[in-house]
Scaffold this motif. Structure first.
Motif, PDB file in Angstrom:
ATOM      1  N   MET A 229     -14.725 -23.875  -6.639  1.00  0.00           N
ATOM      2  CA  MET A 229     -14.491 -22.461  -6.724  1.00  0.00           C
ATOM      3  C   MET A 229     -15.837 -21.747  -6.748  1.00  0.00           C
ATOM      4  N   LYS A 230     -15.940 -20.682  -5.974  1.00  0.00           N
ATOM      5  CA  LYS A 230     -17.162 -19.883  -5.949  1.00  0.00           C
ATOM      6  C   LYS A 230     -16.869 -18.517  -6.564  1.00  0.00           C
TER       7      LYS A 230
ATOM      8  N   ASP B 201     -18.739 -14.941   1.144  1.00  0.00           N
ATOM      9  CA  ASP B 201     -17.492 -15.668   0.870  1.00  0.00           C
ATOM     10  C   ASP B 201     -17.465 -16.076  -0.590  1.00  0.00           C
ATOM     11  N   ALA B 202     -16.363 -15.788  -1.238  1.00  0.00           N
ATOM     12  CA  ALA B 202     -16.183 -16.189  -2.631  1.00  0.00           C
ATOM     13  C   ALA B 202     -14.694 -16.253  -2.917  1.00  0.00           C
TER      14      ALA B 202
ATOM     15  N   ASN C 272     -11.878  -8.311   0.392  1.00  0.00           N
ATOM     16  CA  ASN C 272     -10.624  -9.073   0.346  1.00  0.00           C
ATOM     17  C   ASN C 272     -10.814 -10.387  -0.417  1.00  0.00           C
ATOM     18  N   VAL C 273     -11.061 -10.262  -1.707  1.00  0.00           N
ATOM     19  CA  VAL C 273     -11.291 -11.392  -2.600  1.00  0.00           C
ATOM     20  C   VAL C 273     -10.628 -11.031  -3.930  1.00  0.00           C
ATOM     21  N   ASP C 274     -10.146 -12.032  -4.662  1.00  0.00           N
ATOM     22  CA  ASP C 274      -9.642 -11.763  -6.006  1.00  0.00           C
ATOM     23  C   ASP C 274     -10.766 -11.176  -6.840  1.00  0.00           C
ATOM     24  N   LYS C 275     -10.412 -10.236  -7.724  1.00  0.00           N
ATOM     25  CA  LYS C 275     -11.426  -9.563  -8.522  1.00  0.00           C
ATOM     26  C   LYS C 275     -10.983  -9.427  -9.969  1.00  0.00           C
ATOM     27  N   ILE C 276     -11.965  -9.486 -10.861  1.00  0.00           N
ATOM     28  CA  ILE C 276     -11.778  -9.176 -12.278  1.00  0.00           C
ATOM     29  C   ILE C 276     -12.780  -8.087 -12.608  1.00  0.00           C
ATOM     30  N   PHE C 277     -12.307  -7.013 -13.235  1.00  0.00           N
ATOM     31  CA  PHE C 277     -13.195  -5.938 -13.661  1.00  0.00           C
ATOM     32  C   PHE C 277     -13.109  -5.803 -15.172  1.00  0.00           C
ATOM     33  N   ILE C 278     -14.264  -5.764 -15.793  1.00  0.00           N
ATOM     34  CA  ILE C 278     -14.312  -5.634 -17.249  1.00  0.00           C
ATOM     35  C   ILE C 278     -15.097  -4.377 -17.619  1.00  0.00           C
TER      36      ILE C 278
END
Length: 89
Positions: free
Chosen positions: A1-2, A46-47, A64-70
């Motif tokens: 996983m990157k 790419d990630a 177009n990549v999964d994202k987490i925002f904190i």
């Protein structure tokens, strides 16, 4: 996983995020390649996952990549909660 940790310049909050992500993943027993990245470069890299702050959310919407925002880069509890949710889906 990157995983990319992203901030505006790629050297401030993204570095703090990387250190915290590395620490959390290690304690979870998850192997991943975590890289620091600036906002402009994140759009062409790419990630599997981008982790950044809510302040950059609108600027990363088109990636177009999964994202987490904190909201707070030094709050490990918030990061742990969001990362755990992502890994368990």
């Amino acid at each position: 996983m990157k995983i990319l940790t992203v901030c505006g310049m790629g050297s401030g909050s993204s570095l703090i995020l990387k250190m915290n992500v590395d620490s959390l993943l290690s304690s979870m027993g998850v192997d991943a390649d975590v890289e620091v990245c600036d906002l402009g470069s994140a759009k062409g890299t790419d990630a599997d996952l981008i982790i950044s702050t809510t302040g950059l959310q609108s600027q990363l919407e088109d990636v177009n990549v999964d994202k987490i925002f904190i909201t707070n880069v030094i709050n490990k509890e918030e990061l742990s909660t969001e990362l755990t949710k992502y890994l368990n889906k």
